[in-house]
Enzyme design. Sequence first.
Site, mmCIF file in Angstrom:
data_model
loop_
_atom_site.group_PDB
_atom_site.id
_atom_site.type_symbol
_atom_site.label_atom_id
_atom_site.label_comp_id
_atom_site.label_asym_id
_atom_site.label_seq_id
_atom_site.Cartn_x
_atom_site.Cartn_y
_atom_site.Cartn_z
ATOM 1 N N LYS A 49 -0.721 -7.659 -4.028
ATOM 2 C CA LYS A 49 -1.505 -6.529 -4.325
ATOM 3 C C LYS A 49 -3.006 -6.399 -3.867
ATOM 4 O O LYS A 49 -3.352 -7.760 -3.642
ATOM 5 C CB LYS A 49 -1.242 -5.987 -5.743
ATOM 6 C CG LYS A 49 -2.084 -7.096 -6.708
ATOM 7 C CD LYS A 49 -2.127 -6.637 -8.297
ATOM 8 C CE LYS A 49 -2.210 -7.922 -8.986
ATOM 9 N NZ LYS A 49 -2.284 -7.857 -10.476
ATOM 10 N N CYS A 134 -9.763 2.705 0.437
ATOM 11 C CA CYS A 134 -10.562 2.854 -0.812
ATOM 12 C C CYS A 134 -11.709 3.973 -0.377
ATOM 13 O O CYS A 134 -12.314 3.770 0.448
ATOM 14 C CB CYS A 134 -10.864 1.500 -1.358
ATOM 15 S SG CYS A 134 -9.672 0.195 -0.879
ATOM 16 N N LYS A 171 -5.251 -2.585 7.407
ATOM 17 C CA LYS A 171 -4.228 -1.612 6.981
ATOM 18 C C LYS A 171 -4.923 -0.218 6.723
ATOM 19 O O LYS A 171 -5.744 0.076 6.419
ATOM 20 C CB LYS A 171 -3.751 -1.879 5.567
ATOM 21 C CG LYS A 171 -2.594 -1.066 5.183
ATOM 22 C CD LYS A 171 -1.975 -1.537 3.768
ATOM 23 C CE LYS A 171 -0.775 -0.732 3.538
ATOM 24 N NZ LYS A 171 -0.180 -1.149 2.141
ATOM 25 N N GLY A 250 6.579 2.106 5.134
ATOM 26 C CA GLY A 250 6.721 3.661 4.655
ATOM 27 C C GLY A 250 8.087 4.033 4.789
ATOM 28 O O GLY A 250 8.661 4.421 5.425
ATOM 29 N N GLY A 272 8.116 -1.507 0.111
ATOM 30 C CA GLY A 272 7.387 -1.033 -1.186
ATOM 31 C C GLY A 272 8.179 -0.176 -2.127
ATOM 32 O O GLY A 272 8.878 -1.007 -2.919
HETATM 33 C C1 LIG Z 1 2.814 1.824 -6.915
HETATM 34 C C2 LIG Z 1 2.141 1.622 -5.512
HETATM 35 C C3 LIG Z 1 1.147 0.733 -5.587
HETATM 36 C C4 LIG Z 1 0.460 0.420 -4.292
HETATM 37 N N1 LIG Z 1 -0.746 -0.521 -4.240
HETATM 38 C C5 LIG Z 1 -1.476 -0.851 -3.015
HETATM 39 C C6 LIG Z 1 -2.116 -1.749 -3.133
HETATM 40 O O1 LIG Z 1 -2.848 -2.399 -3.682
HETATM 41 N N2 LIG Z 1 -2.797 -1.980 -1.720
HETATM 42 C C7 LIG Z 1 -2.175 -1.470 -0.655
HETATM 43 O O2 LIG Z 1 -2.692 -1.734 0.462
HETATM 44 N N3 LIG Z 1 -1.149 -0.695 -0.552
HETATM 45 C C8 LIG Z 1 -0.607 -0.258 -1.647
HETATM 46 N N4 LIG Z 1 0.476 0.448 -1.929
HETATM 47 C C9 LIG Z 1 0.869 1.120 -0.567
HETATM 48 C C10 LIG Z 1 2.055 0.451 -0.001
HETATM 49 O O3 LIG Z 1 1.792 -0.941 0.154
HETATM 50 C C11 LIG Z 1 2.643 1.019 1.008
HETATM 51 O O4 LIG Z 1 1.833 1.074 2.233
HETATM 52 C C12 LIG Z 1 3.202 2.314 0.878
HETATM 53 O O5 LIG Z 1 3.704 2.733 -0.455
HETATM 54 C C13 LIG Z 1 4.302 2.987 2.062
HETATM 55 O O6 LIG Z 1 5.465 2.144 1.908
HETATM 56 P P1 LIG Z 1 6.603 2.517 0.787
HETATM 57 O O7 LIG Z 1 6.948 3.771 1.261
HETATM 58 O O8 LIG Z 1 7.789 1.460 1.287
HETATM 59 O O9 LIG Z 1 6.363 2.166 -0.513
HETATM 60 C C14 LIG Z 1 0.965 1.069 -2.849
HETATM 61 C C15 LIG Z 1 1.988 1.875 -3.153
HETATM 62 C C16 LIG Z 1 2.676 1.992 -4.358
HETATM 63 C C17 LIG Z 1 3.982 3.090 -4.487
#
Ligand SMILES: Cc1cc2nc3c(=O)[nH]c(=O)nc-3n(C[C@H](O)[C@H](O)[C@H](O)COP(=O)(O)O)c2cc1C
Length: 310
Positions: A49, A134, A171, A250, A272
């Site tokens: 994270k 951020c 990212k 994604g 994710g």
């Molecule tokens: C609950 C949650 C927390 C996340 N926390 C972070 C984070 O701390 N840092 C980050 O770069 N992306 C974070 N993301 C984004 C994911 O790493 C990812 O880029 C995004 O969810 C798309 O992938 P997915 O559809 O497989 O979840 C978070 C996503 C979710 C759902």
Amino acid sequence: MMSEDFDFSTEIAGVRFKNPIFTASGCAASGKELSQFFPLNELGAIVTKSIMLKERSGRPTPRMAETPSGMLNSIGLQGPGIDHFLENDLRWLQEQGCDVIVSIAGESVDEYGALARRLRGQRGIKAVEVNISCPNVADRGQVFACNPVAARAAIEAVRINLGGDFPIIAKLSPDVTDITEIAAEVIGAGANGLALINTLLGMVIDTVSLKPVLAGRTGGLSGAAIRPVAVRAIYQVRARFPQIPIVGMGGVLNGEDALQLVAAGAQAISIGTASFGNPMSAIETRDELAELLRSRGFSDFTSASGAAHE
Ligand SMILES: Cc1cc2nc3c(=O)[nH]c(=O)nc-3n(C[C@H](O)[C@H](O)[C@H](O)COP(=O)(O)O)c2cc1C
């Protein structure tokens, strides 16, 4: 299952990983919960994270909402801060024999620099992923990743303070007019890989109270709903920067989904949201992707990356 005549390894920013399936930042904390389901070192890498400089408690609740084929979260960057992370989580991940990619996030350019200085020279880190989705407190909370100048400044600060050619993966957010313009800036600033895509900004309104469901009002949309956006973003960036490795993410729920991102140009895939519903989804996706590639006649993973462009 994988077999000996198929090379599933991949290379990101000069680092070789045993397979191309990673966790996605923020969706597996530092891996402890997932380790109840499978040995973490079966994945290509664990992406932590996003770690911040100081301890933070995240945003107020409710901070999750279900959406069609996805979810909205406004967790904010919650965590104990970099010093605690280095002493506890990083050491634990190393003991598991994982390849670790550390994700960092700052609220100012100086914070990105300070985080990179803390990571400099740390053993057992394969790459640093820089989450620039951020708010920049020095600029009315404008998100770094949505502004070419701010995106460049954040990555430059990491590059200068991390030193040398240590692998940096920037990212990016899909919430921009032209993601390849932001990619150009961060590559110019010293990123040697890209992670595409972070969540899209969304909102859900409760139809009884007529107020936003999330206490933070807006949240990041993830899950299957965003997959076509991810495929498009990866395709566009790969077309403009074919030499820059991409970690794609994604809405990947299975091997077929992963294959779409790979064909668009990804050299690795992060899982994710899918892990919340099925903790084994990263392992299942890994095995399904290997099978699919073999059935399409590939003898190695890398040659499938970008197939949609040929
Ligand atoms: C609950 C949650 C927390 C996340 N926390 C972070 C984070 O701390 N840092 C980050 O770069 N992306 C974070 N993301 C984004 C994911 O790493 C990812 O880029 C995004 O969810 C798309 O992938 P997915 O559809 O497989 O979840 C978070 C996503 C979710 C759902």
